[in-house]
Design a protein around this motif. Structure first.
Motif, mmCIF file in Angstrom:
data_model
loop_
_atom_site.group_PDB
_atom_site.id
_atom_site.type_symbol
_atom_site.label_atom_id
_atom_site.label_comp_id
_atom_site.label_asym_id
_atom_site.label_seq_id
_atom_site.Cartn_x
_atom_site.Cartn_y
_atom_site.Cartn_z
ATOM 1 N N SER A 149 0.724 -1.263 -0.056
ATOM 2 C CA SER A 149 -0.091 -0.112 0.093
ATOM 3 C C SER A 149 0.705 1.121 0.025
ATOM 4 C CB SER A 149 -1.060 0.006 1.143
ATOM 5 O OG SER A 149 -1.672 1.152 1.149
ATOM 6 N N VAL A 185 -2.043 2.846 -3.084
ATOM 7 C CA VAL A 185 -3.341 2.414 -3.061
ATOM 8 C C VAL A 185 -3.635 1.641 -1.832
ATOM 9 C CG1 VAL A 185 -4.634 0.366 -4.093
ATOM 10 C CG2 VAL A 185 -2.978 1.592 -5.706
ATOM 11 N N SER A 186 -4.641 2.047 -1.242
ATOM 12 C CA SER A 186 -4.925 1.616 0.074
ATOM 13 C C SER A 186 -5.021 0.109 0.295
ATOM 14 C CB SER A 186 -6.380 2.280 0.731
ATOM 15 O OG SER A 186 -7.561 1.657 -0.065
ATOM 16 N N GLN A 187 -4.895 -0.351 1.394
ATOM 17 C CA GLN A 187 -5.113 -1.821 1.817
ATOM 18 C C GLN A 187 -6.418 -2.272 1.375
ATOM 19 O OE1 GLN A 187 -3.355 -3.112 5.475
ATOM 20 N NE2 GLN A 187 -2.075 -1.371 5.492
ATOM 21 N N LYS A 188 -7.557 -1.321 1.600
ATOM 22 C CA LYS A 188 -8.996 -1.937 1.381
ATOM 23 C C LYS A 188 -8.991 -2.052 -0.038
ATOM 24 C CE LYS A 188 -13.588 -0.514 2.362
ATOM 25 N NZ LYS A 188 -14.349 0.491 2.886
ATOM 26 N N GLN A 189 -8.476 -1.215 -0.657
ATOM 27 C CA GLN A 189 -8.547 -1.085 -2.339
ATOM 28 C C GLN A 189 -7.801 -2.323 -3.030
ATOM 29 O OE1 GLN A 189 -10.955 -0.103 -3.922
ATOM 30 N NE2 GLN A 189 -10.393 1.803 -4.673
ATOM 31 N N ARG A 223 -7.448 -5.033 -1.505
ATOM 32 C CA ARG A 223 -8.184 -6.373 -1.274
ATOM 33 C C ARG A 223 -9.549 -6.439 -2.250
ATOM 34 N NH1 ARG A 223 -7.521 -4.392 4.111
ATOM 35 N NH2 ARG A 223 -5.974 -5.680 5.283
ATOM 36 N N ASN A 224 -10.098 -5.028 -2.336
ATOM 37 C CA ASN A 224 -11.214 -5.121 -3.268
ATOM 38 C C ASN A 224 -10.987 -5.443 -4.714
ATOM 39 O OD1 ASN A 224 -12.672 -3.314 -5.377
ATOM 40 N ND2 ASN A 224 -14.058 -3.318 -3.855
ATOM 41 N N TRP A 225 -9.848 -4.870 -5.264
ATOM 42 C CA TRP A 225 -9.215 -5.212 -6.598
ATOM 43 C C TRP A 225 -8.840 -6.693 -6.785
ATOM 44 C CZ3 TRP A 225 -5.288 -0.783 -8.016
ATOM 45 C CH2 TRP A 225 -5.885 0.420 -7.868
ATOM 46 N N ARG A 245 -11.968 -8.677 -6.710
ATOM 47 C CA ARG A 245 -12.948 -8.487 -8.028
ATOM 48 C C ARG A 245 -11.917 -9.059 -9.338
ATOM 49 N NH1 ARG A 245 -14.842 -2.503 -7.888
ATOM 50 N NH2 ARG A 245 -15.718 -2.961 -9.758
ATOM 51 N N LYS A 247 -3.207 1.860 -11.160
ATOM 52 C CA LYS A 247 -3.463 2.907 -10.518
ATOM 53 C C LYS A 247 -2.997 4.193 -11.637
ATOM 54 C CE LYS A 247 -2.291 5.837 -6.411
ATOM 55 N NZ LYS A 247 -2.429 7.230 -7.433
ATOM 56 N N LEU A 268 -11.632 0.962 -13.956
ATOM 57 C CA LEU A 268 -10.835 -0.076 -13.312
ATOM 58 C C LEU A 268 -10.711 -1.222 -14.185
ATOM 59 C CD1 LEU A 268 -9.249 -1.016 -10.921
ATOM 60 C CD2 LEU A 268 -11.617 -1.860 -9.824
#
Length: 83
Positions: free
Chosen positions: A11, A16-20, A22-24, A27, A58, A67
Motif C-alpha cells: 500500500s 493504493v489503500s489496503q482496502k482497495q 483487497r477489493n481489486w 474482483r 493506478k 478499473l
C-alpha cells in the motif's frame, strides 16, 4: 529468495489503500498475491512484479480509465515487457 512485501508495504509503495488492494483482488482486477500461512491466519505477500502491476493499474486510473480497462491495459503492458 525474492523479496516480498506485506499488504501494508504494498500500500505504501503503490499509493493504493489496503482496502482497495483487497477489493481489486476480490474482483479479479489484480493477480492474487502469494499467501503465507502462519497458524490459522494467511498473509498476502506481494512480489516486485505485483507492485509494478498495481502501480500501472493506478496510473491508468489516474488518467481516467475505468478499473476494468486499467487492469486490462496493465496486463497488456506486462505482456509487452515479457517479449
Amino acid at each position: 529468495m525474492n523479496q516480498t512485501y506485506s499488504i501494508g508495504d504494498a500500500s505504501k509503495k503503490t499509493g493504493v489503500s489496503q482496502k482497495q488492494l483487497r477489493n481489486w483482488e476480490n474482483r479479479k482486477f489484480i493477480p492474487a498475491p502469494q499467501r503465507v500461512v502462519s497458524g490459522e491466519r494467511s498473509y498476502r505477500r506481494y512480489t516486485a512484479s505485483d507492485l509494478d502491476f498495481i502501480r500501472n493499474v493506478k496510473h491508468y486510473l489516474d488518467l481516467g480509465f475505468t478499473l476494468a480497462m486499467s487492469s486490462k491495459k496493465a496486463s497488456e503492458d506486462q505482456g509487452k515487457e515479457a517479449e
